[in-house]
Motif scaffolding. Structure first.
Motif, PDB file in Angstrom:
ATOM      1  N   MET A  16       0.856  -1.179   0.000  1.00  0.00           N
ATOM      2  CA  MET A  16       0.000   0.000   0.000  1.00  0.00           C
ATOM      3  C   MET A  16       0.895   1.232   0.000  1.00  0.00           C
ATOM      4  O   MET A  16       2.057   1.163   0.430  1.00  0.00           O
ATOM      5  N   ALA A  17       0.325   2.349  -0.476  1.00  0.00           N
ATOM      6  CA  ALA A  17       1.113   3.577  -0.544  1.00  0.00           C
ATOM      7  C   ALA A  17       0.171   4.767  -0.607  1.00  0.00           C
ATOM      8  O   ALA A  17      -0.983   4.647  -1.044  1.00  0.00           O
ATOM      9  N   PRO A  18       0.644   5.923  -0.189  1.00  0.00           N
ATOM     10  CA  PRO A  18      -0.157   7.133  -0.372  1.00  0.00           C
ATOM     11  C   PRO A  18      -0.430   7.365  -1.853  1.00  0.00           C
ATOM     12  O   PRO A  18       0.353   6.958  -2.716  1.00  0.00           O
ATOM     13  N   THR A  19      -1.525   7.999  -2.135  1.00  0.00           N
ATOM     14  CA  THR A  19      -1.893   8.285  -3.518  1.00  0.00           C
ATOM     15  C   THR A  19      -1.030   9.428  -4.056  1.00  0.00           C
ATOM     16  O   THR A  19      -0.870  10.460  -3.404  1.00  0.00           O
ATOM     17  N   ALA A  20      -0.438   9.206  -5.250  1.00  0.00           N
ATOM     18  CA  ALA A  20       0.353  10.265  -5.877  1.00  0.00           C
ATOM     19  C   ALA A  20      -0.555  11.445  -6.218  1.00  0.00           C
ATOM     20  O   ALA A  20      -1.690  11.265  -6.683  1.00  0.00           O
ATOM     21  N   THR A  21      -0.053  12.631  -5.970  1.00  0.00           N
ATOM     22  CA  THR A  21      -0.873  13.836  -6.134  1.00  0.00           C
ATOM     23  C   THR A  21      -0.071  14.925  -6.838  1.00  0.00           C
ATOM     24  O   THR A  21       1.112  15.104  -6.565  1.00  0.00           O
ATOM     25  N   THR A  22      -0.725  15.632  -7.753  1.00  0.00           N
ATOM     26  CA  THR A  22      -0.142  16.819  -8.385  1.00  0.00           C
ATOM     27  C   THR A  22      -1.074  17.989  -8.162  1.00  0.00           C
ATOM     28  O   THR A  22      -2.280  17.908  -8.455  1.00  0.00           O
ATOM     29  N   VAL A  23      -0.529  19.069  -7.619  1.00  0.00           N
ATOM     30  CA  VAL A  23      -1.334  20.256  -7.346  1.00  0.00           C
ATOM     31  C   VAL A  23      -0.606  21.481  -7.896  1.00  0.00           C
ATOM     32  O   VAL A  23       0.582  21.432  -8.216  1.00  0.00           O
ATOM     33  N   THR A  24      -1.333  22.569  -7.988  1.00  0.00           N
ATOM     34  CA  THR A  24      -0.752  23.835  -8.434  1.00  0.00           C
ATOM     35  C   THR A  24      -0.397  24.685  -7.224  1.00  0.00           C
ATOM     36  O   THR A  24      -1.147  24.727  -6.238  1.00  0.00           O
ATOM     37  N   TYR A  25       0.736  25.360  -7.308  1.00  0.00           N
ATOM     38  CA  TYR A  25       1.147  26.244  -6.218  1.00  0.00           C
ATOM     39  C   TYR A  25       0.017  27.214  -5.890  1.00  0.00           C
ATOM     40  O   TYR A  25      -0.618  27.781  -6.773  1.00  0.00           O
TER      41      TYR A  25
END
Length: 299
Positions: free
Chosen positions: A1-10
């Motif tokens: 298991m692992a944290p979900t990869a996330t992409t966000v904007t500054y």
């Protein structure tokens, strides 16, 4: 298991120092129960150098800086997962990592339209910044605005110079700087002319002697010709002389154009010109009978 990869904007408010990032964990095959209620304190987030994030990883406005971060369950998080899965003995290699990627926000920089009257000093040039993160100010961007050089009336392009910024990408627009002509309170008076019928032929080089006099020295009067004036309602005799009467004299479009050319920094309008007049009086004619003679008793 692992944290979900996330992409966000500054600038995403969910990724401020004071926020709960809302990180989720996903079981690879679905056999592991992920407990609800995991918070940021259950994870370790490290920067690209492997250092756990600290206050230096946040901007002055409290937003997580642009970069790629590694997210992993820490001891608190792994304990919470183990407690939700008592039938399994979970080892360290059961826990994976993921990435949290913060990408630059886009900001549109637009110089503010501005202007001045010719001869005045330039005002400070400003700009707008659309797309800034909450709490960031346009002053912190270090933007400078300049315009194309020139001091004659007209329009000039304003451009913005934007330093590089790790947390933002920029689009830049242009603005318009307008230099306006001066206005004048001066009036321009056409003189009154009095002539005798027949004294001047229409179209003669000297004309009728019309002149234009400004009421103040800020207006330059060029050399005007008879063609720059109009005698309103003029009528002429068969010998091409202006008929007896009183006529209004105005400055026509050619005269106004010549006046504007001589005063390029000042707005010239027909309202500034006061009409004059020309008065033609009757000519005096002396009738003299011719001498004559005859012989006595002849006709």
């Amino acid at each position: 298991m692992a944290p979900t990869a996330t992409t966000v904007t500054y600038g995403d408010d969910a990724y401020k120092a004071s926020s709960d990032y809302g990180i989720t964990v996903k079981s690879k095959d679905g056999t592991i129960t992920i407990p609800s209620g995991l918070t940021t304190s259950d994870f370790t987030i490290t920067d690209e150098n492997g250092n756990e994030i600290a206050s230096s990883d946040y901007t002055a406005s409290g937003h997580l800086k642009v970069g790629t971060y590694t997210v992993a369950l820490n001891d608190f998080g792994m304990t919470a997962v183990q407690q939700a899965n008592t039938k399994y003995k979970l080892a360290a290699d059961n826990y994976g990592t993921s990435t949290l990627v913060v990408t630059p926000a886009n900001v549109v920089i637009t110089p503010t339209d501005n202007g001045k009257t010719v001869g005045a000093a330039d005002p400070a040039l400003d700009f707008s910044a659309n797309g800034l993160a909450d709490g960031d100010t346009k002053a912190s961007l270090g933007v400078t605005v300049k315009r194309v050089n020139g001091e004659t009336p007209g329009t000039y392009t304003e451009t913005a110079s934007v330093p590089t910024n790790d947390n933002y990408t920029f689009e830049t627009n242009t603005g318009v700087f307008t230099i306006y002509k001066k206005t004048s309170s001066s009036t321009l008076n056409i003189n009154d002319v009095n002539i005798t019928y027949g004294a001047v032929s229409n179209g003669s080089t000297g004309g009728y002697g019309f002149t234009l006099t400004p009421s103040s020295s800020d207006i330059t009067v060029p050399t005007l010709t008879p063609a720059d004036f109009t005698i309103e309602g003029a009528t002429y005799s068969g010998s091409n002389h202006l008929n007896v009467g009183s006529y209004v004299v105005s400055l026509n479009a050619d005269g106004l154009k010549a006046l504007q050319t001589a005063n390029p920094d000042t707005t010239i309008t027909s309202d500034m010109v006061t009409a004059g007049s020309i008065n033609v009086k009757k000519a005096n004619v002396t009738i003299v009978a011719n001498d004559a003679k005859k012989s006595l008793r002849t006709s």
